[in-house]
Design a protein around this motif. Structure first.
Motif, PDB file in Angstrom:
ATOM      1  N   ILE A   1       0.835  -1.200   0.000  1.00 54.58           N
ATOM      2  CA  ILE A   1       0.000   0.000   0.000  1.00 54.58           C
ATOM      3  C   ILE A   1       0.869   1.249   0.000  1.00 54.58           C
ATOM      4  N   VAL A   2       1.949   1.228   0.762  1.00 53.50           N
ATOM      5  CA  VAL A   2       2.873   2.365   0.791  1.00 53.50           C
ATOM      6  C   VAL A   2       3.526   2.560  -0.567  1.00 53.50           C
ATOM      7  N   ILE A   3       3.901   1.457  -1.217  1.00 53.25           N
ATOM      8  CA  ILE A   3       4.514   1.542  -2.543  1.00 53.25           C
ATOM      9  C   ILE A   3       3.538   2.152  -3.544  1.00 53.25           C
ATOM     10  N   ALA A   4       2.279   1.727  -3.489  1.00 50.77           N
ATOM     11  CA  ALA A   4       1.261   2.284  -4.398  1.00 50.77           C
ATOM     12  C   ALA A   4       1.092   3.775  -4.161  1.00 50.77           C
ATOM     13  N   PHE A   5       1.027   4.184  -2.904  1.00 51.41           N
ATOM     14  CA  PHE A   5       0.887   5.604  -2.575  1.00 51.41           C
ATOM     15  C   PHE A   5       2.084   6.397  -3.092  1.00 51.41           C
ATOM     16  N   THR A   6       3.275   5.866  -2.904  1.00 54.60           N
ATOM     17  CA  THR A   6       4.488   6.556  -3.361  1.00 54.60           C
ATOM     18  C   THR A   6       4.497   6.710  -4.875  1.00 54.60           C
ATOM     19  N   ALA A   7       4.107   5.650  -5.586  1.00 53.41           N
ATOM     20  CA  ALA A   7       4.111   5.686  -7.053  1.00 53.41           C
ATOM     21  C   ALA A   7       3.137   6.720  -7.588  1.00 53.41           C
ATOM     22  N   LEU A   8       1.998   6.908  -6.912  1.00 53.24           N
ATOM     23  CA  LEU A   8       0.955   7.804  -7.406  1.00 53.24           C
ATOM     24  C   LEU A   8       1.079   9.225  -6.860  1.00 53.24           C
ATOM     25  N   THR A   9       2.054   9.471  -5.998  1.00 56.01           N
ATOM     26  CA  THR A   9       2.265  10.827  -5.473  1.00 56.01           C
ATOM     27  C   THR A   9       3.660  11.315  -5.859  1.00 56.01           C
ATOM     28  N   SER A  10       4.655  10.961  -5.071  1.00 57.86           N
ATOM     29  CA  SER A  10       6.011  11.429  -5.381  1.00 57.86           C
ATOM     30  C   SER A  10       6.560  10.810  -6.651  1.00 57.86           C
ATOM     31  N   GLY A  11       5.920   9.752  -7.152  1.00 55.43           N
ATOM     32  CA  GLY A  11       6.385   9.102  -8.378  1.00 55.43           C
ATOM     33  C   GLY A  11       5.915   9.769  -9.651  1.00 55.43           C
ATOM     34  N   ILE A  12       5.086  10.812  -9.551  1.00 50.84           N
ATOM     35  CA  ILE A  12       4.553  11.491 -10.734  1.00 50.84           C
ATOM     36  C   ILE A  12       5.044  12.937 -10.760  1.00 50.84           C
ATOM     37  N   GLY A  13       5.629  13.337 -11.871  1.00 48.57           N
ATOM     38  CA  GLY A  13       6.026  14.728 -12.084  1.00 48.57           C
ATOM     39  C   GLY A  13       5.233  15.321 -13.234  1.00 48.57           C
ATOM     40  N   TYR A  14       4.774  16.560 -13.064  1.00 54.62           N
ATOM     41  CA  TYR A  14       3.939  17.222 -14.078  1.00 54.62           C
ATOM     42  C   TYR A  14       4.580  18.573 -14.396  1.00 54.62           C
ATOM     43  N   TYR A  15       5.002  18.770 -15.656  1.00 55.25           N
ATOM     44  CA  TYR A  15       5.840  19.919 -15.968  1.00 55.25           C
ATOM     45  C   TYR A  15       5.307  20.745 -17.137  1.00 55.25           C
ATOM     46  N   VAL A  16       5.135  22.044 -16.854  1.00 54.35           N
ATOM     47  CA  VAL A  16       4.844  23.049 -17.871  1.00 54.35           C
ATOM     48  C   VAL A  16       5.761  24.221 -17.545  1.00 54.35           C
ATOM     49  N   PHE A  17       6.829  24.383 -18.303  1.00 52.82           N
ATOM     50  CA  PHE A  17       7.852  25.358 -17.958  1.00 52.82           C
ATOM     51  C   PHE A  17       7.621  26.697 -18.662  1.00 52.82           C
ATOM     52  N   SER A  18       7.700  27.778 -17.903  1.00 55.75           N
ATOM     53  CA  SER A  18       7.526  29.120 -18.446  1.00 55.75           C
ATOM     54  C   SER A  18       8.832  29.630 -19.043  1.00 55.75           C
ATOM     55  N   ASP A  19       8.752  30.790 -19.706  1.00 57.34           N
ATOM     56  CA  ASP A  19       9.956  31.399 -20.283  1.00 57.34           C
ATOM     57  C   ASP A  19      10.964  31.801 -19.212  1.00 57.34           C
ATOM     58  N   LYS A  20      10.494  32.017 -17.991  1.00 56.92           N
ATOM     59  CA  LYS A  20      11.373  32.460 -16.903  1.00 56.92           C
ATOM     60  C   LYS A  20      11.859  31.309 -16.032  1.00 56.92           C
TER      61      LYS A  20
END
Length: 377
Positions: free
Chosen positions: A152-171
């Protein structure tokens, strides 16, 4: 990696069920729902981490046509070291994520690790209790509050800290954030980039990571010789070294071009330590020099193979799309105000394989179409 993601009643999505690849590229006209789909995955991550910042935005996340139906997110995923796949389902009522979930279930293969449902407003019960001597009460989201069962801890880790979402601005990468609100990996806006760079440059057990980053930057600018922190113990900036003969010119990262910093930000996301399970990028081609698009696409293609994580991205760039295989592409359409997502049509696949059509032309000459569903007689 995430093998399958089903979303119901989220923004423009009423019900989509999408198979994902190690590298998945979502294409379609503006407004069809590409962002809604990847934002649903970010929403799942954020609601599991903490729902405090989601209450005000909740009305905007619900489609008008959803009525009283819950918002349901189902993800099938695997984690290295576990032989079977995990399946997690979360249904959130129309009242929002700060209420008890209508349904929450986690399974590993055929084994249900826990399952709770709401029986009436304000009352929940376990259909399958977690295997604990002292079972916590049902009600609040369970994933994340059962710290003594490893799966259960592994599943939680994979779905939280295991996901990165990136939209980078010009700055991006110009100034570090005042404080790091997330303590794992590169933050979504890269505001904690000093921490991310420090994790890379101080990791002497895997020095090839820093070399890989420099090698990729050198393909954009051959004069690049190094990218280091100005102070390992208490960094305040990143210094980029440029070679001129036997001399090196040191420049602050903020002095580099917007395109260079955006390219470097994507590399930091890919090579961050520890690596993510899943990396999501929205329109990574924005602001990148056309000559560097093939290099960026190559880095995305290599990421899963090199253990840096699955890549899911959206793009509007025909030139960028040309660097991806047809099996990695998913068409996104809007039909009767509902988002639909799936593999591109067999005709378009065949045309691309026969070199009658380039992948990038799915955004121009022959817009990507979904393969029609096969219905029974």
């Amino acid at each position: 990696m995430i093998h399958r993601f089903r979303v119901q009643n989220f923004k423009s999505i009423i019900d989509v069920d999408v198979d994902l690849s190690p590298v998945t590229v979502l294409v379609g006209r503006s407004g069809t729902g590409k962002s809604s789909f990847v934002q649903a995955l970010r929403f799942l991550r954020d609601v599991l981490s903490s729902n405090q910042n989601l209450r005000q935005s909740w009305p905007q996340l619900r489609p008008v046509m959803a009525s009283d139906a819950p918002t349901t997110l189902f993800v099938e995923f695997s984690v290295a070291g576990l032989e079977e796949k995990l399946h997690y389902e979360l249904s959130i009522s129309k009242h929002g994520p700060d209420q008890s979930p209508e349904n929450e279930r986690l399974t590993l293969g055929d084994k249900c690790l826990f399952h709770q449902v709401i029986t009436r407003p304000g009352s929940s019960r376990w259909l399958v209790e977690p295997k604990l001597l002292r079972v916590p009460p049902p009600g609040a989201i369970a994933l994340g509050r059962i710290p003594s069962i490893s799966e259960i801890v592994i599943a939680f880790t994979a779905l939280t800290s295991g996901i990165g979402y990136y939209v980078f601005s010009d700055k991006v990468l110009c100034e570090p954030g005042r404080e790091n609100q997330r303590t794992w990996g590169l933050a979504d806006d890269a505001a904690n980039f000093l921490d991310a760079v420090k994790e890379v440059v101080t990791n002497l057990q895997d020095i090839k990571v820093r070399r890989s980053i420099v090698a990729a930057l050198q393909r954009v600018n051959p004069s690049i010789s190094s990218v280091e922190l100005n102070n390992i113990q208490n960094p305040s900036s990143v210094v980029v070294g440029h070679s001129f003969g036997d001399k090196t010119l040191a420049l602050d990262l903020s002095q580099e071009s917007d395109g260079f910093r955006r390219f470097y930000a994507h590399l930091l996301a890919i090579y961050q330590r520890p690596p993510k399970q899943t990396l999501i990028f929205e329109h990574p081609e924005d602001g990148i020099h056309p000559g560097a698009l093939s290099l960026l696409a190559e880095e995305f293609q290599l990421a899963p193979e090199q253990g840096h994580g699955q890549v899911i991205l959206t793009t509007h760039s025909p030139q960028f799309l040309d660097h991806f295989d047809v099996e990695q592409i998913r068409a996104v359409e809007l039909s009767d105000s509902e988002t639909r997502i799936g593999f591109i049509s067999a005709e378009q696949k065949e045309a691309i394989r026969d070199r009658l059509l380039e992948p990038g032309e799915l955004l121009t000459v022959d817009p990507a179409r979904m393969q029609p569903e096969v219905t029974g007689a």
